[in-house]
Scaffold this motif. Sequence first.
Motif, PDB file in Angstrom:
ATOM      1  N   ALA B 111      -8.616 -15.014 -13.795  1.00  0.00           N
ATOM      2  CA  ALA B 111      -7.865 -16.106 -13.169  1.00  0.00           C
ATOM      3  C   ALA B 111      -6.369 -15.884 -13.352  1.00  0.00           C
ATOM      4  CB  ALA B 111      -8.299 -17.443 -13.771  1.00  0.00           C
ATOM      5  N   GLN B 112      -6.022 -15.467 -14.525  1.00  0.00           N
ATOM      6  CA  GLN B 112      -4.601 -15.219 -14.813  1.00  0.00           C
ATOM      7  C   GLN B 112      -4.027 -14.150 -13.878  1.00  0.00           C
ATOM      8  OE1 GLN B 112      -3.936 -14.030 -18.949  1.00  0.00           O
ATOM      9  NE2 GLN B 112      -2.190 -12.797 -18.262  1.00  0.00           N
ATOM     10  N   TYR B 113      -4.800 -13.080 -13.635  1.00  0.00           N
ATOM     11  CA  TYR B 113      -4.344 -12.003 -12.762  1.00  0.00           C
ATOM     12  C   TYR B 113      -4.673 -12.273 -11.286  1.00  0.00           C
ATOM     13  CZ  TYR B 113      -3.942  -9.230 -17.088  1.00  0.00           C
ATOM     14  OH  TYR B 113      -3.614  -8.755 -18.323  1.00  0.00           O
ATOM     15  N   GLU B 114      -5.298 -13.430 -11.015  1.00  0.00           N
ATOM     16  CA  GLU B 114      -5.708 -13.783  -9.632  1.00  0.00           C
ATOM     17  C   GLU B 114      -6.689 -12.761  -9.054  1.00  0.00           C
ATOM     18  OE1 GLU B 114      -2.509 -15.457  -7.076  1.00  0.00           O
ATOM     19  OE2 GLU B 114      -1.191 -14.892  -8.733  1.00  0.00           O
ATOM     20  N   LEU B 115      -7.646 -12.331  -9.849  1.00  0.00           N
ATOM     21  CA  LEU B 115      -8.631 -11.346  -9.411  1.00  0.00           C
ATOM     22  C   LEU B 115     -10.001 -11.987  -9.228  1.00  0.00           C
ATOM     23  CD1 LEU B 115      -7.807  -8.422 -11.896  1.00  0.00           C
ATOM     24  CD2 LEU B 115      -6.814  -8.895  -9.641  1.00  0.00           C
ATOM     25  N   LYS B 116     -10.673 -11.583  -8.157  1.00  0.00           N
ATOM     26  CA  LYS B 116     -12.075 -11.958  -7.972  1.00  0.00           C
ATOM     27  C   LYS B 116     -12.983 -10.826  -8.444  1.00  0.00           C
ATOM     28  CE  LYS B 116     -11.384 -15.210  -4.257  1.00  0.00           C
ATOM     29  NZ  LYS B 116     -11.291 -15.365  -2.805  1.00  0.00           N
ATOM     30  N   PHE B 117     -14.231 -11.183  -8.696  1.00  0.00           N
ATOM     31  CA  PHE B 117     -15.189 -10.135  -9.055  1.00  0.00           C
ATOM     32  C   PHE B 117     -15.974  -9.724  -7.816  1.00  0.00           C
ATOM     33  CE2 PHE B 117     -14.180 -11.939 -13.168  1.00  0.00           C
ATOM     34  CZ  PHE B 117     -13.991 -10.792 -13.919  1.00  0.00           C
ATOM     35  N   ASP B 118     -15.705  -8.537  -7.373  1.00  0.00           N
ATOM     36  CA  ASP B 118     -16.395  -7.964  -6.213  1.00  0.00           C
ATOM     37  C   ASP B 118     -17.775  -7.440  -6.647  1.00  0.00           C
ATOM     38  OD1 ASP B 118     -15.191  -7.271  -3.376  1.00  0.00           O
ATOM     39  OD2 ASP B 118     -16.541  -5.625  -3.930  1.00  0.00           O
ATOM     40  N   ALA B 119     -18.388  -6.660  -5.793  1.00  0.00           N
ATOM     41  CA  ALA B 119     -19.731  -6.145  -6.090  1.00  0.00           C
ATOM     42  C   ALA B 119     -19.792  -5.475  -7.462  1.00  0.00           C
ATOM     43  CB  ALA B 119     -20.143  -5.137  -5.016  1.00  0.00           C
ATOM     44  N   VAL B 120     -20.893  -5.677  -8.151  1.00  0.00           N
ATOM     45  CA  VAL B 120     -21.126  -4.970  -9.407  1.00  0.00           C
ATOM     46  C   VAL B 120     -21.942  -3.708  -9.120  1.00  0.00           C
ATOM     47  CG1 VAL B 120     -20.906  -6.875 -11.040  1.00  0.00           C
ATOM     48  CG2 VAL B 120     -23.049  -6.582  -9.796  1.00  0.00           C
ATOM     49  N   ASN B 121     -21.683  -2.680  -9.914  1.00  0.00           N
ATOM     50  CA  ASN B 121     -22.282  -1.370  -9.673  1.00  0.00           C
ATOM     51  C   ASN B 121     -23.176  -0.950 -10.837  1.00  0.00           C
ATOM     52  OD1 ASN B 121     -20.390  -0.210  -7.283  1.00  0.00           O
ATOM     53  ND2 ASN B 121     -19.176  -1.436  -8.692  1.00  0.00           N
ATOM     54  N   SER B 122     -24.360  -0.518 -10.502  1.00  0.00           N
ATOM     55  CA  SER B 122     -25.244  -0.004 -11.540  1.00  0.00           C
ATOM     56  C   SER B 122     -25.043   1.507 -11.679  1.00  0.00           C
ATOM     57  CB  SER B 122     -26.698  -0.311 -11.189  1.00  0.00           C
ATOM     58  OG  SER B 122     -27.019   0.270  -9.943  1.00  0.00           O
ATOM     59  N   ASN B 123     -25.534   2.047 -12.759  1.00  0.00           N
ATOM     60  CA  ASN B 123     -25.411   3.483 -13.006  1.00  0.00           C
ATOM     61  C   ASN B 123     -26.730   4.028 -13.529  1.00  0.00           C
ATOM     62  OD1 ASN B 123     -25.091   5.987 -14.160  1.00  0.00           O
ATOM     63  ND2 ASN B 123     -23.072   5.567 -15.019  1.00  0.00           N
ATOM     64  N   THR B 124     -27.430   4.713 -12.649  1.00  0.00           N
ATOM     65  CA  THR B 124     -28.623   5.431 -13.110  1.00  0.00           C
ATOM     66  C   THR B 124     -28.482   6.921 -12.810  1.00  0.00           C
ATOM     67  OG1 THR B 124     -29.802   5.024 -11.031  1.00  0.00           O
ATOM     68  CG2 THR B 124     -30.120   3.414 -12.802  1.00  0.00           C
ATOM     69  N   PHE B 125     -27.235   7.367 -12.741  1.00  0.00           N
ATOM     70  CA  PHE B 125     -27.004   8.798 -12.508  1.00  0.00           C
ATOM     71  C   PHE B 125     -26.576   9.520 -13.776  1.00  0.00           C
ATOM     72  CE2 PHE B 125     -22.419   8.272 -12.422  1.00  0.00           C
ATOM     73  CZ  PHE B 125     -22.226   7.001 -11.899  1.00  0.00           C
ATOM     74  N   GLN B 126     -26.465   8.794 -14.850  1.00  0.00           N
ATOM     75  CA  GLN B 126     -26.139   9.390 -16.144  1.00  0.00           C
ATOM     76  C   GLN B 126     -27.095   8.824 -17.173  1.00  0.00           C
ATOM     77  OE1 GLN B 126     -22.068   8.069 -16.626  1.00  0.00           O
ATOM     78  NE2 GLN B 126     -21.305  10.126 -16.143  1.00  0.00           N
ATOM     79  N   ASP B 127     -27.274   9.570 -18.243  1.00  0.00           N
ATOM     80  CA  ASP B 127     -27.999   9.025 -19.383  1.00  0.00           C
ATOM     81  C   ASP B 127     -27.000   8.412 -20.354  1.00  0.00           C
ATOM     82  OD1 ASP B 127     -30.330   9.885 -18.292  1.00  0.00           O
ATOM     83  OD2 ASP B 127     -30.586  11.609 -19.621  1.00  0.00           O
ATOM     84  N   GLN B 128     -27.326   7.248 -20.852  1.00  0.00           N
ATOM     85  CA  GLN B 128     -26.498   6.610 -21.870  1.00  0.00           C
ATOM     86  C   GLN B 128     -27.081   6.946 -23.249  1.00  0.00           C
ATOM     87  OE1 GLN B 128     -23.794   5.342 -20.684  1.00  0.00           O
ATOM     88  NE2 GLN B 128     -24.533   5.545 -18.578  1.00  0.00           N
ATOM     89  N   PRO B 129     -26.240   6.940 -24.270  1.00  0.00           N
ATOM     90  CA  PRO B 129     -26.764   7.196 -25.616  1.00  0.00           C
ATOM     91  C   PRO B 129     -27.886   6.204 -25.935  1.00  0.00           C
ATOM     92  CG  PRO B 129     -24.354   7.064 -25.636  1.00  0.00           C
ATOM     93  CD  PRO B 129     -24.801   6.639 -24.279  1.00  0.00           C
ATOM     94  N   ASN B 130     -28.895   6.673 -26.584  1.00  0.00           N
ATOM     95  CA  ASN B 130     -30.015   5.824 -27.023  1.00  0.00           C
ATOM     96  C   ASN B 130     -30.872   5.286 -25.889  1.00  0.00           C
ATOM     97  OD1 ASN B 130     -28.969   6.113 -29.642  1.00  0.00           O
ATOM     98  ND2 ASN B 130     -27.515   4.452 -29.215  1.00  0.00           N
ATOM     99  N   GLN B 131     -30.760   5.888 -24.744  1.00  0.00           N
ATOM    100  CA  GLN B 131     -31.590   5.475 -23.607  1.00  0.00           C
ATOM    101  C   GLN B 131     -32.991   6.057 -23.810  1.00  0.00           C
ATOM    102  OE1 GLN B 131     -29.517   5.910 -19.754  1.00  0.00           O
ATOM    103  NE2 GLN B 131     -31.315   7.015 -19.083  1.00  0.00           N
TER     104      GLN B 131
END
Lengths: 424, 424, 424, 424
Positions: B111-131
């Motif tokens: 709100a302070q920066y006057e930003l909206k939250f656009d689409a959220v992106n998933s990531n299944t193209f990398q492995d995360q630690p402890n996956q």
Amino acid sequence: MQIENYQIEEHNSQLQADHRRRFDFAASEVPGAEQIIEKLVKFQVAIPSWALGTGGTRFGRFSGGGEPRNLEEKMEDIGLLHKLNRSSGAISLHIPWDIPGNIASIKALAAQYELKFDAVNSNTFQDQPNQAHSYKFGSLQNVDKAIRKQAIEHNIEVIKHGIDLGSDALTVWLADGSTFPGQLNMRKAFQNTLESLQEIYEALPDHWKVFVEYKAYEPNFYSTTVGDWGQSLLFANKLGPKAYTLVDLGHHLPNANIEQIVALLLMEGKLGGFHFNDSKYGDDDLTTGSIKPYQLFLIFNELVEGMDARGMDHATGLGWMIDASHNVKDPLEDLLQSVEAIMLAYAQALLVDRKALAEAQAESDVVRCQEILQGTFRTDLRAIVAEARLRAGGAANPIKLYRDLKVREKLISGRGLKTVATGL
Amino acid sequence: MQIENYQIEEHNSQLQADHRRRFDFAASEVPGAEQIIEKLVKFQVAIPSWALGTGGTRFGRFSGGGEPRNLEEKMEDIGLLHKLNRSSGAISLHIPWDIPGNIASIKALAAQYELKFDAVNSNTFQDQPNQAHSYKFGSLQNVDKAIRKQAIEHNIEVIKHGIDLGSDALTVWLADGSTFPGQLNMRKAFQNTLESLQEIYEALPDHWKVFVEYKAYEPNFYSTTVGDWGQSLLFANKLGPKAYTLVDLGHHLPNANIEQIVALLLMEGKLGGFHFNDSKYGDDDLTTGSIKPYQLFLIFNELVEGMDARGMDHATGLGWMIDASHNVKDPLEDLLQSVEAIMLAYAQALLVDRKALAEAQAESDVVRCQEILQGTFRTDLRAIVAEARLRAGGAANPIKLYRDLKVREKLISGRGLKTVATGL
Amino acid sequence: MQIENYQIEEHNSQLQADHRRRFDFAASEVPGAEQIIEKLVKFQVAIPSWALGTGGTRFGRFSGGGEPRNLEEKMEDIGLLHKLNRSSGAISLHIPWDIPGNIASIKALAAQYELKFDAVNSNTFQDQPNQAHSYKFGSLQNVDKAIRKQAIEHNIEVIKHGIDLGSDALTVWLADGSTFPGQLNMRKAFQNTLESLQEIYEALPDHWKVFVEYKAYEPNFYSTTVGDWGQSLLFANKLGPKAYTLVDLGHHLPNANIEQIVALLLMEGKLGGFHFNDSKYGDDDLTTGSIKPYQLFLIFNELVEGMDARGMDHATGLGWMIDASHNVKDPLEDLLQSVEAIMLAYAQALLVDRKALAEAQAESDVVRCQEILQGTFRTDLRAIVAEARLRAGGAANPIKLYRDLKVREKLISGRGLKTVATGL
Amino acid sequence: MQIENYQIEEHNSQLQADHRRRFDFAASEVPGAEQIIEKLVKFQVAIPSWALGTGGTRFGRFSGGGEPRNLEEKMEDIGLLHKLNRSSGAISLHIPWDIPGNIASIKALAAQYELKFDAVNSNTFQDQPNQAHSYKFGSLQNVDKAIRKQAIEHNIEVIKHGIDLGSDALTVWLADGSTFPGQLNMRKAFQNTLESLQEIYEALPDHWKVFVEYKAYEPNFYSTTVGDWGQSLLFANKLGPKAYTLVDLGHHLPNANIEQIVALLLMEGKLGGFHFNDSKYGDDDLTTGSIKPYQLFLIFNELVEGMDARGMDHATGLGWMIDASHNVKDPLEDLLQSVEAIMLAYAQALLVDRKALAEAQAESDVVRCQEILQGTFRTDLRAIVAEARLRAGGAANPIKLYRDLKVREKLISGRGLKTVATGL
């Protein structure tokens, strides 16, 4: 038909107020507008004699009307273009499609239209009626010495026609290559071609140049014997100082960086000629600037920078020619659009702040480099180009005047609806 | 750091005279300048959270300094961009790189920066630690049901984060595919992916959309399971009304006509989102407009025409986002250049005389069609875009102000020289 | 001319020992050789009536001799091919190049040569003499309703010819598209085309199919209205159950994964026909298998797998046709090479150990997947294909026998050296 | 770990009967089988030290297990390969990833594994920790002399390491280029690069070669300073007789005819080295022969023909090396597949009937040329290659034995599951 001076003057006076307003603004924005205009006035783009009729593809050709039926009418067409834009003051002949009959009268006609004779072009990619040997399997590369000889002699014949007309360069575009793996010994094809070119080179007058054009593929679909700038440069270096490479914008593999090729050939002192067109897929031969106008600017940016570095005269240092095919447009309108796009790209390249660019490059300030080039490209120089045209006696808006004067209709009524110009 | 209003005002007043002169001229040349400005003011391009650091290739990454170390600093960076250009008022989050910790404080920051939250992106193209399971052989397509399940749950998790933040769309980009012939049964890969997407689709709130992004190749080098617009459209149609296709400019085979794809997807009511960047060879992820600005305009031309035909709101009808990689430029400067290029292309598309174009098309007057589009493209609308930015409170020249204020230097002094932002 | 059975027998007996040795070895190496042979015998590839003469490019055509001068002679040529290889037992007619005059005698001729009538092809990419309207700016897409109507009626006429002959499918290849940005409203072009196709669809007999062929570019060089498989599938789905997509190997953008397209179209139940050729650069129309034989095998691998999954009959489930251009080879020899390459790729695809492959895929054992496919491809099945041909009454080595019998020389002496077949 | 001779013998004796039957048939079919086998035995392909770990893309890397953790373990891996196939008896080192510590012990290890040291490779495309200057904007081309100096010194350092080990060639692959138009003065970039290479050239021992590798694009996405074979040849010619061009199969624009490049570079006496891999889209670095095995054969066809024409020794005339990335396969299995594909293509090229081909070419008998090349390619030479391997002491089926012996499992148990080899 002919466009009269008074018609141009009337047209220009109608558009004068608008032009003046835009030009004044542009001139106030652009440093060195007068020098740019001066260079634009001198810059001439040759029109190939085969590009005045409707082009076609292997699937068909949809002729327009009023196409020129002979060399004299082709010159008449180019005369019309040059009258309108004052930047098309040269013709590039293709032999045997346009063998000049009476040299004196052809030269008189050229003088009347204020046209020079640019490079002459040979044709060994088609068989002509009554030709002894076929070029089905190549010409200068052919495994059969008699066929090579026929092709060499044709090129020497073309040089002779050029000498008669006052041309001083020969363009050799070879379709030679192979359509299937194994068809050629590619090394021998290179060597045969080199020997053939050497014989042609021997026949060149001292002040002449020969341009060895390259093309990646088509009409041969496996290999082309002069297939890229590297091969063309090899030939040019082996031939000698009168031999140069010619770059046609459509003759590359997908995504090629043509700007870099231009820069390197200029560095090597071996860029000789340039064929303008545009394309999206292959050698589409579309109107110059119609698909990738920014690339055209980037190429001119290298041309200007590289020619200046060698002290070359922009107007005469290279052979400038359009080489396009007009499949769905009136050929003359198409050519007017192409020349306009070339003049704009040239003007933009002249406007680049070279000192600022060199500084940004020296600091690897990539953002600034882009700002400089794109800022120049975004600047609207159409009024500058129009002013150059006006000062040279041309029309403020060539296409508008061409249409207002019903030029095509008059050509049709004079020549007929179903004429077909020689060419592709 | 923060840019203060007075700093913008000072900057603007210094540039005011020049801007005014150019704007007055442009406004006088351009019909409907006010309406164009109005639309430009409303148009916002989302910045992806992963594009604020230096990008890299498989051969290396050359980090800059002062890269954001966490989500809060990423929002700070976008806040700076938006303060400067007033057109970057949205952020697109990537999970798991940017999992919001304290939702309330993140929303307050937005709100302070006057930003909206656009689409959220998933990531299944990398492995995360402890996956638990690896995505080495794909995620939603995987032959192993447990792996598909893990990937589905990750996407559902991403939706939940999005709900928390007030986002209303999920972008699914899948690297799934194969690197060698025979590796996949391509039909089964499609069907597994479809089933997985259906489960994710079920988890979408009613007013949400899911964007199924396609890509021709890379990181898989033989087949990609959502490889082109046709495949994406198949998925979107089978999924239902909340599913749409997302077009990323760099995700096509060489020479693809992206304009046409855009036009057809709009015709089908299935274009949902757009990722801006530019490229010469593949998915080069370069600054938008840096290589093919005319193509960018042609795409916007189809976007505007197609959205108007469906009565879609330009600003909200599609998800607009930059998706680029900043390998050799300061990421914030790079993003400023991209947004500027987008606004220019949009402005140009708004300026196209649609009535005249429709008439020329109805007459198959190809020359005139080109004159209309190129005439619009050649018109210098930079002052119009700048005016829109000024009216919205932004800077006359964002990059200049960014440099004058030494923003990067201050970020480095605040965050350190050797920070590395999460992302590619 | 005609090849007599005794000539084939003599030829075969000369080659018998060698063939027998190779076949015995191959049969001992290959599981299920008998079933493969059985399927090979049934598999027939249609020859297009326009591919019996020398092809050309826009730069020229180098005619061979003895080209067929009419439909009867074209059928004679295909009869020769079929006699030699027993796999070319169908002809695909092109209207108006090959309008059958006396239906009864044409059908009698077909019976004599054991030829079926495969899909009939319409032509709205060229203007015919005395045609009312020109297709310069498209046919089924045209902005002018009268032109669309003419094109629709032509297609309906083609269906009628097909009905007369006993064909049961119409192939519609459209050159429709645009050569310059802005020329078309691409959405309207799609919709006009769809409406036109709907009218044609209405005229189809119940048991007929219509194949909507797609092509990325050429002869239009900016957009093609049925440009890729996604567009073709859209049309086919909107048209109805009798409409299918037709895949021509040369009609894609560079690097397209055609195998995947084939797999997905089969999955959707919408693959209808197939045009074989090969290419290195664009729609080069080279001999099938001459450039990328492994890709051809991979495509057949998907065809066999996908057809089997739907329980489709290999021989009749799809329309199989060669569509090539013979620029530097004797057309009949070229066709013999193409058919041989197709039979080999089909045989290899039949040999793939599907169970082992499915297991390796289920384990993501990429190395093993490759070993299986490449192991199959490396296996020399030429003797298996030859055995199938021998059992069907054909020649052990069709090209050798063709040359030994001096077929071309006899055609030339019968028809003349300077004949030119209709076609491209 | 080590593979013992008795393990190979056991494996071979199990497969002997099958092998013998196939070999006997192949040998009876193939003229000159013994000479081919002799040449195959001598032919060795170097393995790059960076290709023994799992590769990755900019999107991620999915490590396998048991990757070598240092140079000694890399040599152990290559030793395993060479033990299995007897064709991988050379290692190509990359500095600084693999700086040899104790030279004597490294050389002893090489002797133990029967490995030679092939060309050494420098790396100026990445920054190393504690490096004074960054290569972000290029190395040998850099506008900053100090950076060029650092890069030159690195290359000289690499030569020294090579001298210590007994290598006799330096491969210089430069990522140098630009990512955006205007970033570089391309002429100056060439000249800086040339001057830098000249300094490196001066440091070469007399009997050494330097290979100037070219690449069309990536990691720079606008221009590459050594971008194609033409540029590389320019550099090589300007440098002198010790400088050569190196061809990497993946470093070309789409559809390039690599065969022709190879033929011309051999003609010019300037082909020095070769990097094997395969690709569908760009520099995909896939297993050699996995995508376009016929192209690989055509390239070998030119290599054999061109080397024979110059009297070059096949085994030592050029530097042969694999340069691939193993993203989804066990690197050692992948390398076994690549070497096998190379040996097969080489064997096929040796089998081409050069006399018959030259005759067919001399008659422009294109059909026959194709029959000769394709007939050779279709011939199953796997048993010939296996026989060569057996005679050299290798395994009948290297991948099978590798799996039967559970080599990877043992490497994992010895080195750990989560090791990551240096490299890309």
